[in-house]
Design a protein around this motif. Sequence first.
Motif, short mmCIF file in Angstrom:
data_model
loop_
_atom_site.label_atom_id
_atom_site.label_comp_id
_atom_site.label_asym_id
_atom_site.label_seq_id
_atom_site.Cartn_x
_atom_site.Cartn_y
_atom_site.Cartn_z
N ALA A 16 52.50 96.63 72.75
CA ALA A 16 52.57 95.54 71.78
C ALA A 16 53.79 94.66 72.07
CB ALA A 16 52.66 96.10 70.37
N ILE A 17 53.54 93.34 72.11
CA ILE A 17 54.61 92.38 72.38
C ILE A 17 54.51 91.25 71.35
CG2 ILE A 17 54.73 92.93 74.84
CD1 ILE A 17 53.07 90.41 75.37
N PRO A 18 55.58 90.45 71.17
CA PRO A 18 55.52 89.35 70.20
C PRO A 18 54.46 88.32 70.60
CG PRO A 18 57.80 89.82 70.81
CD PRO A 18 56.93 90.61 71.75
N SER A 19 53.73 87.82 69.60
CA SER A 19 52.73 86.80 69.84
C SER A 19 53.26 85.42 69.47
CB SER A 19 51.47 87.09 69.02
OG SER A 19 51.67 86.71 67.67
N ARG A 20 52.48 84.40 69.63
CA ARG A 20 52.85 83.04 69.23
C ARG A 20 52.78 82.85 67.73
NH1 ARG A 20 49.18 79.60 72.44
NH2 ARG A 20 48.87 81.47 73.67
N PHE A 21 52.13 83.78 67.00
CA PHE A 21 51.89 83.61 65.57
C PHE A 21 53.07 84.13 64.75
CE2 PHE A 21 47.67 83.95 67.53
CZ PHE A 21 47.09 82.77 67.07
N THR A 22 53.91 83.20 64.29
CA THR A 22 54.99 83.59 63.39
C THR A 22 54.39 83.91 62.02
OG1 THR A 22 55.38 81.34 62.59
CG2 THR A 22 56.58 82.04 64.57
N SER A 23 55.04 84.82 61.30
CA SER A 23 54.54 85.14 59.95
C SER A 23 55.53 86.07 59.27
CB SER A 23 53.17 85.81 60.01
OG SER A 23 53.26 87.16 60.42
N PRO A 24 55.54 86.06 57.93
CA PRO A 24 56.23 87.11 57.20
C PRO A 24 55.39 88.39 57.32
CG PRO A 24 55.04 85.72 55.68
CD PRO A 24 54.87 85.10 57.04
N LEU A 25 55.68 89.38 56.53
CA LEU A 25 54.91 90.62 56.56
C LEU A 25 53.58 90.36 55.85
CD1 LEU A 25 55.07 93.53 57.53
CD2 LEU A 25 56.03 94.16 55.32
N SER A 26 52.70 89.70 56.59
CA SER A 26 51.46 89.16 56.03
C SER A 26 50.39 89.19 57.10
CB SER A 26 51.70 87.73 55.53
OG SER A 26 50.53 87.12 55.07
N PRO B 242 58.24 78.94 58.62
CA PRO B 242 58.65 77.55 58.91
C PRO B 242 59.40 77.44 60.23
CG PRO B 242 59.08 78.08 56.63
CD PRO B 242 58.65 79.37 57.29
N LEU B 243 59.34 76.25 60.83
CA LEU B 243 59.94 76.04 62.15
C LEU B 243 61.43 76.33 62.16
CD1 LEU B 243 58.09 72.80 63.32
CD2 LEU B 243 57.73 75.13 64.10
N ASN B 244 62.10 76.12 61.01
CA ASN B 244 63.54 76.38 61.00
C ASN B 244 63.87 77.85 60.77
OD1 ASN B 244 62.94 76.74 58.31
ND2 ASN B 244 63.98 74.88 57.61
N ASN B 245 62.82 78.66 60.60
CA ASN B 245 62.99 80.10 60.41
C ASN B 245 63.82 80.45 59.18
OD1 ASN B 245 61.39 81.12 62.37
ND2 ASN B 245 63.02 81.70 63.77
N ILE B 246 63.95 79.52 58.25
CA ILE B 246 64.67 79.80 57.01
C ILE B 246 63.65 79.85 55.88
CG2 ILE B 246 66.39 78.98 55.37
CD1 ILE B 246 67.78 77.56 57.69
N MET B 247 63.55 80.99 55.24
CA MET B 247 62.57 81.16 54.18
C MET B 247 63.27 81.60 52.91
SD MET B 247 59.51 83.16 56.13
CE MET B 247 58.60 83.28 54.60
N ILE B 248 63.02 80.90 51.81
CA ILE B 248 63.44 81.37 50.50
C ILE B 248 62.23 82.09 49.92
CG2 ILE B 248 64.31 80.71 48.23
CD1 ILE B 248 65.44 78.19 49.49
N GLU B 249 62.21 83.39 50.07
CA GLU B 249 61.00 84.14 49.79
C GLU B 249 60.86 84.43 48.31
OE1 GLU B 249 59.61 88.60 50.77
OE2 GLU B 249 59.82 87.31 52.53
N ASN B 250 59.76 84.00 47.75
CA ASN B 250 59.39 84.35 46.40
C ASN B 250 58.85 85.78 46.43
OD1 ASN B 250 58.07 84.74 43.92
ND2 ASN B 250 57.50 82.58 43.76
N LYS B 251 59.53 86.70 45.74
CA LYS B 251 59.13 88.09 45.79
C LYS B 251 57.69 88.30 45.31
CE LYS B 251 63.76 90.08 45.41
NZ LYS B 251 64.65 90.99 44.65
N ALA B 252 57.24 87.41 44.45
CA ALA B 252 55.88 87.56 43.94
C ALA B 252 54.84 87.22 44.99
CB ALA B 252 55.67 86.68 42.71
N THR B 253 55.19 86.39 45.96
CA THR B 253 54.22 85.96 46.96
C THR B 253 54.55 86.45 48.36
OG1 THR B 253 55.38 83.88 47.37
CG2 THR B 253 53.76 83.88 45.61
#
Length: 323
Positions: A221-231, A251-262
Amino acid sequence: SFLPLEGKEKILFAYTSFIGEKARDFTKADIKITRSHDGGTTWDVPVTVVRADDCGAMNVMSVSLLRMLNGDIGMFYLIRMNWLDMHIVLQRSSDGGHTWKEPTRCSTREGYFVMNNDRVIRLSSSRILIPAAEHKNQISEDGKVIFAPAITTFFYSDDDGQSWHESTTPLALNYPSCKSGLQESGVIELNPKQLYGWARTDLGRQYEFYSADHGKSWSEAIPSRFTSPLSPLSMKRLLNGQIIAIWNPVPLNNIMIENKATGGRTPLVYSLSKDNGITWSDPMPIEDDPDAGYCYTAILPMDNAVLLAYCAGTEADLGSCLN
């Protein structure tokens, strides 16, 4: 998970129906089915076909529908007995989903196996392939569950579900910073000689792997092109030969303000590949409410459309997007 039925624009849809008070993986859940007679525009009143209580289980969930070689409808799903025992089963219907035979087990050994909805596929060789992720959990002395990182594995059948075997190369991520492992794996057939598999991680990307022997063994297993949170990522081949991918990108800037609910599961986007996954179109949004979340997409390719079903919700909806 969707399945086309005989007759123009007739569709069967099976899904997990959570009936508990909270949106949690272990909440009580049954499996329901409904039908559309107009290509997905309207749906019949859902009918419960599998009850967790009848299985003596915490819940039953994560449905995949598949047409069997003898014409039966195959319904694959999980039976969660406890935090150490969750197995994959197959039930068959020979009357269009109105009645169902007793379930048979597909996971070939005891363990806690996760399988997403709409994941089971039939290869061009007629082999049925189930992507799964095993968590070798433990129970602490004070009764708490200690979750182990997921190890991706596959179960396959060459006799239309009568007997099952496990792949020979389980896939793991041995990174100290990775707590998830390779979760919620999926697979698509690129051609009769190559399969493409993927799994979600907590490393900001889906990880990918390949098989050249119909899913019996897999590459690292290696990193793919598909960025994602644990989703989860979902992927299907459309009727025109293109592949559609649906996921939640980082997001392209890799900065996420993660809503814990989502859990960062917005936006929900799609991308198309016309060259068997070599290149992909720019992602286009399906949903983009910043206060909501969208995930676990089932895909039905149609003649003039693509039908999607997915979880959606906001923090106001029981504090979860799984509604």
